[in-house]
Design an enzyme around this catalytic site. Structure first.
Site, short mmCIF file in Angstrom:
data_model
loop_
_atom_site.label_atom_id
_atom_site.label_comp_id
_atom_site.label_asym_id
_atom_site.label_seq_id
_atom_site.Cartn_x
_atom_site.Cartn_y
_atom_site.Cartn_z
N THR A 1 20.02 -14.23 16.00
CA THR A 1 19.52 -15.07 14.90
C THR A 1 20.30 -14.88 13.61
OG1 THR A 1 17.91 -13.41 14.16
CG2 THR A 1 17.19 -14.97 15.87
N CYS B 1 7.81 -6.25 11.14
CA CYS B 1 7.83 -7.71 11.22
C CYS B 1 6.97 -8.20 12.38
CB CYS B 1 9.26 -8.22 11.37
SG CYS B 1 9.40 -10.02 11.15
N ARG C 1 21.21 -11.97 7.15
CA ARG C 1 20.44 -12.43 5.99
C ARG C 1 18.97 -12.00 6.14
NH1 ARG C 1 21.24 -16.89 9.27
NH2 ARG C 1 19.36 -18.10 9.78
N CYS D 1 14.95 -11.67 6.43
CA CYS D 1 13.87 -12.44 7.05
C CYS D 1 12.94 -12.99 5.96
CB CYS D 1 13.08 -11.53 8.00
SG CYS D 1 11.64 -12.31 8.76
N CYS E 1 8.95 -11.25 7.05
CA CYS E 1 8.57 -9.87 6.72
C CYS E 1 9.12 -9.43 5.37
CB CYS E 1 9.01 -8.91 7.82
SG CYS E 1 10.81 -8.66 7.92
N TRP F 1 5.65 26.71 -16.82
CA TRP F 1 4.58 25.80 -16.36
C TRP F 1 4.87 24.37 -16.80
CZ3 TRP F 1 1.41 22.28 -18.66
CH2 TRP F 1 0.36 21.78 -17.87
N TYR G 1 5.76 21.15 -14.39
CA TYR G 1 4.83 20.02 -14.39
C TYR G 1 5.57 18.72 -14.72
CZ TYR G 1 0.56 17.36 -15.40
OH TYR G 1 -0.44 16.42 -15.40
N ASP H 1 -0.19 27.81 -13.21
CA ASP H 1 -1.42 27.07 -13.45
C ASP H 1 -2.63 27.86 -12.96
OD1 ASP H 1 -2.44 24.13 -14.08
OD2 ASP H 1 -3.51 24.83 -12.30
#
Length: 488
Positions: free
Chosen positions: A37, A45, A70, A72, A75, A427, A431, A447
């Site tokens: 295709t 898909c 190319r 789809c 999907c 700390w 974070y 912590d």
């Protein structure tokens, strides 16, 4: 078949099995090009599964398009979550996906990355099978296709939002790559109606299920900056200011589609490309929960909680500077106290924001604004002078690009760079690295909450003991930290 662009652990047999099963755990990890295709699809898909002999498998959409396939229209490969990894190539890819090559200046990007243009080309060819320009073109085209199918923006607005210098260039490249004009895609979605500049743009972002949306929203809600953001009920909402454009956004969950739904102020259409990358990072949409949870649930301390609430994510930050400021404000105070201070910060130093959303009326101050403030003025919102001085130093650090880590920088390098700011300790640095800079192995072992949660019989571990206990959670220690925090 050349499967050199497939992520580690994937081969032709695994890919075809995942394709046959429409296994969402592999969504975004590979794409299938169908030779009969000329179309490439996501593994989820819904079309009839092609014969294995008709399939080629690629580790990126760009690699599939480089071989003449190319996308789809069913999907929609542009919806797939990304297969991000902690390495230089993917760090560069993130910058390109955010629009870093929209001006076509490969030399400047290479200089920012710390490579020559030749080295940059070699790195991307090795990992993605395409050159920097080809990768950027694919990202722009897929983003434009997304806007064509999900919005009523004009062709000119779509072209510029996707980083094209002109509508003519956009039309030509789209037709050359996909074999049909952008207007043909728009005709397929004519049901959207005529553009209405007063209405929000609505876009969708996919993730790999499961996703524990209630916990993410609850975590963000407890730390939402008054006037700037809200998180509760079913939505996260915030003000946005990017590259001279101002507006707002709203994020809700579409669990049946494994997607988040974004409502965006049309005034932000020129910065959609980088803004969506921020949202993906903030909501950790590219995590692979199957891999992370399989690693962590073997530990009895984490296993029960993860099994009870699958879909663990690390809530990130829309703006790294904003999160870093909040982290400093949270030093030695409660979460609620830091929230109060951050609201005062926005009120005192931020700018007014016009939004239709109740409770959103301020933009958080940018680094340049706070960098010019006097520490005494910052302290006046209710904090020690030393912490106010740290915030001003942090703002100057951020204004000079300090929070923009070089691609490929290690966690140790990022933490050391953050700790160069006086008043930022281990700390805070860990974070910020975890939530704002997206290092999945960042772990704030200092912590107190984590030390208590990881202890037994009410005995709190020391920082050293906690680091030893967490060694087996690497490279996902950050997710372990969130599992413990959210389970407390």
């Amino acid at each position: 078949m050349d499967d050199s662009t497939l992520p580690a652990g994937l081969d032709r047999t695994t890919c075809y099995r995942a394709l046959s099963a429409r296994d969402a755990r592999f969504d975004g990890l590979f794409f299938t090009g169908v030779k009969t295709t000329g179309i490439y699809c996501r593994p989820v898909c819904g079309v009839k599964t092609p014969r294995e002999s008709s399939c080629l498998f690629f580790g990126s959409a760009a690699a599939a398009e480089a071989q003449g396939f190319r996308p789809c229209l069913r999907c929609r490969p542009e919806l797939a979550p990304y297969a991000l990894q902690q390495n230089l190539a993917h760090a560069v890819w993130q910058r390109i996906a955010g629009g870093a090559l929209n001006d076509g200046n490969v030399e400047r990007l290479a200089d920012e990355v710390g490579l020559s243009s030749r080295q940059l080309r070699r790195v991307l060819l090795q990992h993605f099978g395409v050159t920097p320009v080809e990768l950027a073109q694919t990202q722009r085209l897929l983003f434009a296709k997304k806007l064509l199918q999900e919005t009523t923006l004009s062709m000119a607005d779509i072209a510029f939002a996707a980083g094209f210098g002109s509508v003519r260039r956009f039309n030509a490249l789209f037709a050359q790559r996909y074999g049909f004009a952008p207007t043909e895609v728009r005709r397929e979605t004519a049901r959207l109606g005529e553009p209405d500049p007063s209405q929000a743009l609505v876009l969708r972002l996919a993730y790999r299920p499961p996703y524990d949306w209630p916990r993410v929203l609850r975590y963000l809600g407890g730390r939402a900056i008054p006037g700037v953001e809200t998180a509760g009920g079913e939505a996260y909402q915030r003000t946005v200011r990017m590259e001279g454009h101002q507006g707002w956004l709203r994020v809700t969950h579409m669990p049946e589609r494994h997607q988040l739904r974004l409502e965006i102020d049309p005034a932000l259409s020129p910065v959609l490309m980088p803004m969506l990358m921020r949202v993906r990072a903030q909501f950790d949409l590219d995590a692979n929960p199957a891999v992370i949870e399989a690693h962590l649930r073997a530990d009895p301390l984490l296993g029960e909680g993860i099994a009870a609430a699958p879909g663990l994510r690390v809530p990130g930050a829309f703006d790294a500077f904003e999160l870093a400021v909040r982290a400093v404000l949270g030093q030695q105070v409660s979460v609620a106290g830091a929230t109060t201070l951050s609201g005062r910060m926005a009120e005192r130093f931020g700018e007014p924001a016009a939004t239709p959303i109740a409770g959103l009326q301020r933009h958080f101050p940018d680094a340049a604004r706070l960098a010019s403030a006097e520490p005494g003025d910052v302290a006046a919102i209710g904090m020690p002078g030393s912490r106010a001085a740290t915030l001003v130093q942090l703002a100057r650090f951020a204004a000079d690009g300090g929070l923009r880590m070089p691609p490929g920088a290690t966690l140790e390098e990022a933490v050391a760079r953050l700790r160069s700011v006086r008043g930022i300790g281990e700390w805070t640095a860990q974070y910020v690295a975890l939530r704002a800079l997206r290092y999945p192995d960042a772990f704030p072992a200092g912590d107190l909450g984590l030390q208590k949660a990881a202890g037994e019989d009410g005995v709190r571990l020391t920082e050293k003991q906690l680091l030893a206990r967490a060694a087996g959670w690497s490279p996902w220690r950050g997710y372990a930290a969130l599992a413990l925090w959210m389970g407390m």
